[in-house]
Write a protein that holds these residues in place. Structure first.
Motif, PDB file in Angstrom:
ATOM      1  N   ARG A 266      -0.520  -1.875   0.109  1.00  0.00           N
ATOM      2  CA  ARG A 266      -0.231  -0.448   0.321  1.00  0.00           C
ATOM      3  C   ARG A 266       1.039  -0.049  -0.429  1.00  0.00           C
ATOM      4  O   ARG A 266       1.073   0.954  -1.141  1.00  0.00           O
ATOM      5  CB  ARG A 266      -0.100  -0.175   1.816  1.00  0.00           C
TER       6      ARG A 266
ATOM      7  N   ALA B 152       8.547   6.189   6.313  1.00  0.00           N
ATOM      8  CA  ALA B 152       7.460   6.697   7.162  1.00  0.00           C
ATOM      9  C   ALA B 152       6.882   5.580   8.023  1.00  0.00           C
ATOM     10  O   ALA B 152       6.618   5.779   9.217  1.00  0.00           O
ATOM     11  CB  ALA B 152       6.377   7.336   6.304  1.00  0.00           C
ATOM     12  N   PHE B 153       6.665   4.394   7.437  1.00  0.00           N
ATOM     13  CA  PHE B 153       6.168   3.247   8.208  1.00  0.00           C
ATOM     14  C   PHE B 153       7.115   2.934   9.353  1.00  0.00           C
ATOM     15  O   PHE B 153       6.684   2.718  10.494  1.00  0.00           O
ATOM     16  CB  PHE B 153       6.052   2.010   7.302  1.00  0.00           C
TER      17      PHE B 153
ATOM     18  N   VAL C 294       2.147  -5.773   4.198  1.00  0.00           N
ATOM     19  CA  VAL C 294       1.734  -4.449   3.728  1.00  0.00           C
ATOM     20  C   VAL C 294       1.917  -4.324   2.213  1.00  0.00           C
ATOM     21  O   VAL C 294       2.040  -3.232   1.685  1.00  0.00           O
ATOM     22  CB  VAL C 294       2.504  -3.321   4.454  1.00  0.00           C
TER      23      VAL C 294
ATOM     24  N   GLU D  58       6.888   5.633  12.090  1.00  0.00           N
ATOM     25  CA  GLU D  58       5.637   5.504  12.855  1.00  0.00           C
ATOM     26  C   GLU D  58       5.682   4.305  13.796  1.00  0.00           C
ATOM     27  O   GLU D  58       5.201   4.385  14.927  1.00  0.00           O
ATOM     28  CB  GLU D  58       4.450   5.373  11.905  1.00  0.00           C
TER      29      GLU D  58
ATOM     30  N   ARG E  44      -2.243   0.301   7.014  1.00  0.00           N
ATOM     31  CA  ARG E  44      -2.002   1.511   6.235  1.00  0.00           C
ATOM     32  C   ARG E  44      -0.934   2.414   6.836  1.00  0.00           C
ATOM     33  O   ARG E  44      -0.458   3.333   6.174  1.00  0.00           O
ATOM     34  CB  ARG E  44      -3.306   2.286   6.079  1.00  0.00           C
ATOM     35  N   HIS E  45      -0.594   2.164   8.098  1.00  0.00           N
ATOM     36  CA  HIS E  45       0.367   3.026   8.789  1.00  0.00           C
ATOM     37  C   HIS E  45       1.235   2.181   9.716  1.00  0.00           C
ATOM     38  O   HIS E  45       0.861   1.054  10.073  1.00  0.00           O
ATOM     39  CB  HIS E  45      -0.368   4.078   9.630  1.00  0.00           C
ATOM     40  N   GLY E  46       2.333   2.762  10.138  1.00  0.00           N
ATOM     41  CA  GLY E  46       3.219   2.065  11.060  1.00  0.00           C
ATOM     42  C   GLY E  46       2.542   1.700  12.370  1.00  0.00           C
ATOM     43  O   GLY E  46       2.820   0.658  12.961  1.00  0.00           O
ATOM     44  N   VAL E  47       1.614   2.534  12.812  1.00  0.00           N
ATOM     45  CA  VAL E  47       0.907   2.220  14.060  1.00  0.00           C
ATOM     46  C   VAL E  47       0.041   0.973  13.883  1.00  0.00           C
ATOM     47  O   VAL E  47      -0.157   0.210  14.839  1.00  0.00           O
ATOM     48  CB  VAL E  47       0.093   3.433  14.570  1.00  0.00           C
ATOM     49  N   ASP E  48      -0.448   0.730  12.672  1.00  0.00           N
ATOM     50  CA  ASP E  48      -1.201  -0.505  12.414  1.00  0.00           C
ATOM     51  C   ASP E  48      -0.297  -1.722  12.546  1.00  0.00           C
ATOM     52  O   ASP E  48      -0.723  -2.777  13.023  1.00  0.00           O
ATOM     53  CB  ASP E  48      -1.821  -0.483  11.011  1.00  0.00           C
TER      54      ASP E  48
ATOM     55  N   GLU F  52       7.726   6.036   1.704  1.00  0.00           N
ATOM     56  CA  GLU F  52       6.633   5.372   2.440  1.00  0.00           C
ATOM     57  C   GLU F  52       7.179   4.346   3.426  1.00  0.00           C
ATOM     58  O   GLU F  52       6.705   4.252   4.564  1.00  0.00           O
ATOM     59  CB  GLU F  52       5.672   4.715   1.458  1.00  0.00           C
TER      60      GLU F  52
END
Length: 97
Positions: free
Chosen positions: A29, A48-49, A26, A52, A8-12, A45
């Motif tokens: 998402r 943002a990914f 991804v 992150e 769900r996020h770049g850290v993932d 988005e």
């Protein structure tokens, strides 16, 4: 190996790559963002990914995906317990460099 589901996020993305994934999916998402907000929202988005992911890699001192795979990691919480119950030793991740 392709990591997919729950990203769900770049850290993932950083976590999946650091744990050994060759690629990270991804699509779910991104498709939801596109459906709900159109192309401009999707592009935001993706940016943002990417940001992150860059921040996570910088925090780990990893300038490349290869360096990310050598970064020391501490596996904790539900993931730690899931691994322990299946006999997976996660201590090696904390000792690599």
């Amino acid at each position: 190996m392709i990591a997919s589901g729950g990203i769900r996020h770049g850290v993932d993305v950083a976590k999946a790559l650091a744990l050994g994934a060759d690629a990270v999916g991804v699509a779910g998402r991104f498709l939801r963002v596109w459906r709900d907000g159109g192309v401009p929202a999707l592009l935001a988005e993706i940016d943002a990914f990417h940001e992150e992911l860059k921040v996570a890699m910088a925090a780990l001192g990893a300038g490349t995906v290869a360096a990310l795979r050598r970064a020391a990691l501490v596996v904790s919480g539900a993931t730690y317990h899931w691994c322990v119950l299946r006999g997976i030793d996660v201590t090696a991740y904390a000792r690599r460099s």
